[in-house]
Write a protein that holds these residues in place. Structure first.
Motif, PDB file in Angstrom:
ATOM      1  N   THR A 151       0.820  -1.146   0.063  1.00 35.81           N
ATOM      2  CA  THR A 151      -0.145   0.021   0.063  1.00 35.81           C
ATOM      3  C   THR A 151       1.181   1.201  -0.046  1.00 35.81           C
ATOM      4  O   THR A 151       1.657   1.332   0.935  1.00 35.81           O
ATOM      5  N   TYR A 152       0.760   2.117  -1.038  1.00 33.19           N
ATOM      6  CA  TYR A 152       1.760   3.163  -1.183  1.00 33.19           C
ATOM      7  C   TYR A 152       0.990   4.317  -1.605  1.00 33.19           C
ATOM      8  O   TYR A 152      -0.035   4.389  -2.160  1.00 33.19           O
ATOM      9  N   LYS A 153       1.639   5.527  -1.344  1.00 33.29           N
ATOM     10  CA  LYS A 153       1.043   7.035  -1.407  1.00 33.29           C
ATOM     11  C   LYS A 153       1.397   7.239  -2.898  1.00 33.29           C
ATOM     12  O   LYS A 153       2.606   7.378  -3.104  1.00 33.29           O
ATOM     13  N   PHE A 154       0.410   7.634  -3.747  1.00 32.60           N
ATOM     14  CA  PHE A 154       0.624   8.115  -4.940  1.00 32.60           C
ATOM     15  C   PHE A 154       0.297   9.623  -5.332  1.00 32.60           C
ATOM     16  O   PHE A 154      -0.943   9.896  -4.933  1.00 32.60           O
ATOM     17  N   PRO A 155       1.297  10.328  -5.616  1.00 35.02           N
ATOM     18  CA  PRO A 155       0.904  11.832  -5.960  1.00 35.02           C
ATOM     19  C   PRO A 155       0.316  12.091  -7.520  1.00 35.02           C
ATOM     20  O   PRO A 155       0.713  11.475  -8.342  1.00 35.02           O
ATOM     21  N   PHE A 156      -0.734  12.817  -7.537  1.00 33.29           N
ATOM     22  CA  PHE A 156      -0.960  13.401  -8.961  1.00 33.29           C
ATOM     23  C   PHE A 156      -1.599  14.568  -9.026  1.00 33.29           C
ATOM     24  O   PHE A 156      -1.818  15.197  -7.940  1.00 33.29           O
ATOM     25  N   LEU A 157      -1.809  15.080 -10.351  1.00 39.85           N
ATOM     26  CA  LEU A 157      -2.248  16.555 -10.550  1.00 39.85           C
ATOM     27  C   LEU A 157      -3.759  16.374 -10.837  1.00 39.85           C
ATOM     28  O   LEU A 157      -3.918  15.605 -11.844  1.00 39.85           O
ATOM     29  N   THR A 158      -4.471  17.186 -10.429  1.00 37.74           N
ATOM     30  CA  THR A 158      -6.115  17.355 -10.997  1.00 37.74           C
ATOM     31  C   THR A 158      -6.005  17.941 -12.264  1.00 37.74           C
ATOM     32  O   THR A 158      -4.962  18.635 -12.766  1.00 37.74           O
ATOM     33  N   ASP A 159      -7.272  18.316 -12.823  1.00 39.90           N
ATOM     34  CA  ASP A 159      -7.256  18.950 -13.949  1.00 39.90           C
ATOM     35  C   ASP A 159      -7.122  20.407 -14.064  1.00 39.90           C
ATOM     36  O   ASP A 159      -6.774  21.268 -14.721  1.00 39.90           O
ATOM     37  N   ASN A 160      -7.205  20.853 -12.527  1.00 34.36           N
ATOM     38  CA  ASN A 160      -6.977  22.178 -12.421  1.00 34.36           C
ATOM     39  C   ASN A 160      -5.371  22.748 -11.872  1.00 34.36           C
ATOM     40  O   ASN A 160      -5.280  23.638 -11.084  1.00 34.36           O
ATOM     41  N   ASN A 161      -4.650  21.545 -11.923  1.00 31.31           N
ATOM     42  CA  ASN A 161      -3.297  21.687 -11.541  1.00 31.31           C
ATOM     43  C   ASN A 161      -3.344  21.879  -9.980  1.00 31.31           C
ATOM     44  O   ASN A 161      -2.088  22.492  -9.476  1.00 31.31           O
ATOM     45  N   LYS A 194       8.661  10.617  -7.051  1.00 33.18           N
ATOM     46  CA  LYS A 194       7.348  11.023  -7.592  1.00 33.18           C
ATOM     47  C   LYS A 194       6.956  12.573  -7.400  1.00 33.18           C
ATOM     48  O   LYS A 194       6.307  13.058  -8.243  1.00 33.18           O
ATOM     49  N   LYS A 195       6.806  12.734  -5.944  1.00 33.25           N
ATOM     50  CA  LYS A 195       6.309  13.844  -5.487  1.00 33.25           C
ATOM     51  C   LYS A 195       6.946  15.146  -6.046  1.00 33.25           C
ATOM     52  O   LYS A 195       6.309  16.091  -6.480  1.00 33.25           O
ATOM     53  N   VAL A 196       8.309  15.005  -5.957  1.00 37.02           N
ATOM     54  CA  VAL A 196       9.320  15.916  -6.507  1.00 37.02           C
ATOM     55  C   VAL A 196       9.097  16.223  -8.145  1.00 37.02           C
ATOM     56  O   VAL A 196       8.960  17.233  -8.572  1.00 37.02           O
ATOM     57  N   LEU A 197       8.792  15.351  -8.856  1.00 37.40           N
ATOM     58  CA  LEU A 197       8.447  15.325 -10.166  1.00 37.40           C
ATOM     59  C   LEU A 197       7.239  16.023 -10.509  1.00 37.40           C
ATOM     60  O   LEU A 197       7.066  16.689 -11.381  1.00 37.40           O
ATOM     61  N   GLU A 201       6.414  19.340 -12.672  1.00 42.67           N
ATOM     62  CA  GLU A 201       5.524  19.311 -13.447  1.00 42.67           C
ATOM     63  C   GLU A 201       4.374  20.399 -13.261  1.00 42.67           C
ATOM     64  O   GLU A 201       3.922  21.072 -14.090  1.00 42.67           O
ATOM     65  N   GLN A 202       3.902  20.420 -11.801  1.00 36.07           N
ATOM     66  CA  GLN A 202       2.865  21.533 -11.536  1.00 36.07           C
ATOM     67  C   GLN A 202       3.471  22.899 -11.673  1.00 36.07           C
ATOM     68  O   GLN A 202       2.962  23.703 -12.381  1.00 36.07           O
ATOM     69  N   LEU A 203       4.827  23.298 -11.462  1.00 34.19           N
ATOM     70  CA  LEU A 203       5.438  24.424 -11.819  1.00 34.19           C
ATOM     71  C   LEU A 203       5.315  24.733 -13.187  1.00 34.19           C
ATOM     72  O   LEU A 203       5.049  25.874 -13.628  1.00 34.19           O
ATOM     73  N   LYS A 204       5.857  23.853 -14.152  1.00 34.33           N
ATOM     74  CA  LYS A 204       5.911  24.026 -15.506  1.00 34.33           C
ATOM     75  C   LYS A 204       4.486  24.219 -16.010  1.00 34.33           C
ATOM     76  O   LYS A 204       4.310  25.249 -17.049  1.00 34.33           O
TER      77      LYS A 204
END
Length: 240
Positions: A151-161, A194-197, A201-204
């Motif tokens: 069980t692991y924590k997964f970071p992701f971006l929503t449609d509104n970044n 993954k969170k750093v990446l 991506e969020q900043l870009k």
């Protein structure tokens, strides 16, 4: 009184901590604990590169301290120990076990039989806080081969970044597990990396959005200027 130093001889233990440690030792005699130990050892024996398996009968020494893990084995050039958690663990017990095996360069793998990543018990909060990669493991008993449910924590971006995280559960083989020589912890998914990446991506995306907004503002200013110029020219023609 003449026993070697150990957690139970530490006079600074609170009554609650002492009771938790006694509960851990009592749980080691339970049928469930024995069942999990035997399943882990039996399934490990089928994996290429595994040898020197010991079930609750190998002592590991570090000076005056010694530990007897639930299951011990060698995996190619690495030493692994499995500790089964059936009862609450005190923070001191968790840290003590982790630091002992880390000094010996042995990977400690907690088999968290009753662990809930959404739980708010003290043990659940402590384990989450002390786990570098936010990966938690229990034995996959639905598989005949040795597999761990990670069980692991997964970071992701929503449609509104917006950066959010969610918990994902996946059954993995030992071959898919990665070994950190910095922390002597195992992981399947590197949450921190993954969170750093995702943050980059969020900043870009945010930078691109601002650039597009700036371009749009410039186009709107130009359009207003053109319309204003046309209006002035029309006024001049009418006056002429």
């Amino acid at each position: 009184p003449k026993a070697n130093p150990c957690l139970l001889k530490d006079s600074n233990l609170s009554p609650d901590e002492s009771e938790k440690i006694y509960a851990i030792y009592r749980s080691k005699e339970s049928d469930r604990h024995k069942e999990l130990k035997n399943k882990i050892a039996e399934r490990l024996s089928r994996i290429e590169g595994i040898n020197s398996i010991a079930i609750d009968n190998k002592f590991i020494f570090d000076g005056d301290e010694k530990r007897k893990p639930d299951v011990y084995c060698k995996y190619f050039d690495k030493e692994l120990v499995f500790e089964i958690q059936l009862s609450d663990l005190s923070l001191r017990y968790i840290i003590n076990r982790y630091e002992f095996y880390k000094r010996k360069k042995i990977y400690l793998i907690w088999i968290l039989d009753n662990f809930n990543v959404h739980g708010q018990s003290q043990t659940e909060r402590d384990i989450k806080y002390l786990t570098e990669y936010q990966n938690f493991f229990k034995l996959d008993e639905n598989s005949e081969e040795f597999r761990l449910i990670c069980t692991y924590k997964f970071p992701f971006l929503t449609d509104n970044n917006k950066l959010l995280t969610k918990w994902i559960e996946k059954s993995v083989t030992l071959e898919k597990i990665k070994f950190s020589e910095e922390f002597y912890q195992i992981f399947f998914f590197d949450f921190g990396l993954k969170k750093v990446l995702k943050e980059k991506e969020q900043l870009k995306i945010e930078k691109k959005r601002k650039e597009e907004e700036k371009k749009q503002e410039e186009l709107e200013r130009k359009q207003i200027a053109i319309e204003l110029t046309d209006e002035i020219l029309n006024d001049l023609r009418n006056l002429w």
